[in-house]
Scaffold this active site. Structure first.
Site, PDB file in Angstrom:
ATOM      1  N   ASP A  92       0.791  -1.158   0.170  1.00 43.55           N
ATOM      2  CA  ASP A  92      -0.016   0.042   0.092  1.00 43.55           C
ATOM      3  C   ASP A  92       0.876   1.159   0.066  1.00 43.55           C
ATOM      4  OD1 ASP A  92       1.044   0.017   2.534  1.00 43.55           O
ATOM      5  OD2 ASP A  92      -0.959  -0.343   3.583  1.00 43.55           O
ATOM      6  N   CYS A 330     -12.390 -29.089   5.419  1.00 45.38           N
ATOM      7  CA  CYS A 330     -11.056 -28.344   5.357  1.00 45.38           C
ATOM      8  C   CYS A 330     -10.072 -29.346   5.038  1.00 45.38           C
ATOM      9  CB  CYS A 330     -10.818 -27.494   6.324  1.00 45.38           C
ATOM     10  SG  CYS A 330      -9.476 -26.395   6.024  1.00 45.38           S
ATOM     11  N   CYS A 332      -6.848 -28.344   5.050  1.00 51.47           N
ATOM     12  CA  CYS A 332      -5.584 -27.811   5.588  1.00 51.47           C
ATOM     13  C   CYS A 332      -4.880 -28.510   6.285  1.00 51.47           C
ATOM     14  CB  CYS A 332      -5.785 -26.448   6.183  1.00 51.47           C
ATOM     15  SG  CYS A 332      -6.295 -26.849   7.809  1.00 51.47           S
ATOM     16  N   CYS A 335      -6.331 -29.155   9.903  1.00 49.67           N
ATOM     17  CA  CYS A 335      -7.388 -29.939   9.925  1.00 49.67           C
ATOM     18  C   CYS A 335      -7.237 -31.376   9.662  1.00 49.67           C
ATOM     19  CB  CYS A 335      -8.612 -29.497   8.936  1.00 49.67           C
ATOM     20  SG  CYS A 335      -9.140 -27.765   9.693  1.00 49.67           S
ATOM     21  N   HIS A 361      -5.250 -22.523   9.146  1.00 50.40           N
ATOM     22  CA  HIS A 361      -6.670 -23.035   8.712  1.00 50.40           C
ATOM     23  C   HIS A 361      -7.360 -21.902   8.090  1.00 50.40           C
ATOM     24  CE1 HIS A 361     -10.739 -24.392   8.812  1.00 50.40           C
ATOM     25  NE2 HIS A 361     -11.101 -23.290   9.476  1.00 50.40           N
TER      26      HIS A 361
HETATM   27 ZN   LIG Z   1      -8.564 -26.343   8.218  1.00 52.04          ZN
END
Ligand SMILES: [Zn+2]
Length: 392
Positions: A92, A330, A332, A335, A361
């Protein structure tokens, strides 16, 4: 080297599927940009970011110019080399922090939710820029359009933003109009600097201002359309309520040149993303997914919610003996390997791993959300994705 292409336009809204080409690879849009404020996404390695499907991260010019200084990052070979992140990157302009911290509030003040009584760091705003005091060492610093561009060229991100004064919600129409006109001049100066000194690989976004005022938003959008920006960022105060924000995003985006890339600054709620996508927004950024993770909150789909605020709080005692993953849907790392009970335990024991695992996650979940949005758009059926994520 920067190019934005539209692959598909919806018949039902302004939603579109796109592809942003940069010197560090391609971003499939709509996409979410994760905040790596001080040249890192807190508690997460670049390998973990990549494994969670991340396409692009953002760093803040303001923080990096104060610490470690853009010269240090330049001598390291730029932000990509310095951080080890070899994919697209966004910086930015520094304006948002200079003015939001400077007005004595924080980011929320710009969005309209009020002062928080922090110490003012902004000393003076002139036609040339802003003078403020460094929160690191108290030094006086002048940030001008030229200085912001120099810092952003040192950092070397793929997508950069024109320096702007970011006015908070409570400013009146006259002040908002004056700041908007000044931002138009500053934007021109940024374009000139990039043209003269840039290496041709950085894309510059012009920021659309005008606060909550329709005629000013229109004027700002039209002025930006007439400049050679590679794309636009919708910024400034977006109002006090979600409805007001949606209205401002909707009207502002409707006036922008549709052949160029559009980013919405600082907004990342799931429903806000669905709304933004249907207005034609290509990318979003927000600190919330990773900040929430560090406080124990996991973003989940509608069916896993125990309330309706888009997240579950793993600090809650209800999760003490819960041997399910954070989200059964999920894929990931968190998980696949850990239970809610384990993360609840790490949070209670104040272990930093809790923030890391929940950040992984939440990052994966936001990337999954954007993948679902892109897939639903390809079938021109965003309603299916909305039903799954928001249930509306
Ligand atoms: Zn997850």
């Amino acid at each position: 080297m920067f190019k934005f292409e539209t692959l598909f336009r919806s018949d039902r809204s302004r939603a579109r599927l796109g592809r942003v080409h940069t010197a560090h690879g391609v971003i499939e849009t709509p996409a979410f940009i994760f905040c790596g404020t001080k040249a890192n996404v807190k508690g997460i390695t670049v390998d973990q970011l990549e494994a969670a499907g991340t396409q692009i991260i953002l760093s803040n010019t303001y923080h990096l110019m104060l610490q470690p200084g853009s010269e240090t990052i330049k001598s390291a070979g730029g932000l990509h080399k310095f951080t080890g992140w070899n994919k697209p990157m966004f910086t930015d302009s520094g304006g948002f922090q200079v003015f939001s911290l400077g007005y004595g509030g924080v980011a929320s003040e710009i969005k309209g939710s009020g002062q928080r009584g922090k110490k003012r760091t902004l000393l003076k705003i002139t036609d040339d820029g802003a003078i403020f005091r460094s929160y690191v060492d108290g030094q006086l610093i002048t940030l001008t359009p030229e200085r912001s561009m120099q810092v952003q060229m040192d950092l070397g991100a793929d997508i950069i933003v024109a320096f702007d004064e970011c006015t908070p919600y409570h400013t009146n129409k006259f002040y908002t109009a004056t700041a908007m006109e000044k931002n138009q001049c500053w934007g021109k100066r940024c374009l000139n600097i990039l043209k003269e000194y840039g290496n041709g690989s950085q894309a510059l976004l012009g920021v659309i201002h005008g606060g909550v005022y329709e005629d000013l938003r229109y004027e700002s959008a039209m002025a930006a359309n007439n400049e050679a920006y590679d794309g636009f960022a919708i910024g400034g105060s977006l109002g006090k309520t979600r409805r007001e924000m949606w209205e401002i995003v909707n009207m502002t985006s409707s006036w922008l040149d549709r052949s160029r890339y559009v980013h919405l600054l600082g907004i990342g709620g799931i429903e806000d993303i669905f709304h933004g996508v249907q207005c034609g927004i290509d990318t979003f950024d927000c600190v919330a997914p990773t900040r929430m993770a560090r406080h124990g909150a996991a973003i989940v789909k509608r069916k896993e919610l125990r309330g309706d605020n888009g997240r579950i709080n793993l600090n809650n005692t209800a999760f003490r003996g819960d041997m399910d993953p954070v989200s059964s849907d999920c894929d990931c790392y968190t998980c696949k390997n850990f239970t809610r009970a384990y993360i609840h335990h790490l949070l209670k024991a104040k272990e930093i791993l809790a923030g890391t695992l929940l950040s992984i996650h939440n990052i994966r979940t936001m990337n999954q959300l954007m993948e679902d949005i892109r897939n639903s758009l390809a079938a021109d059926n965003i309603a299916a994705a909305i039903a799954e994520w928001c249930g509306e």
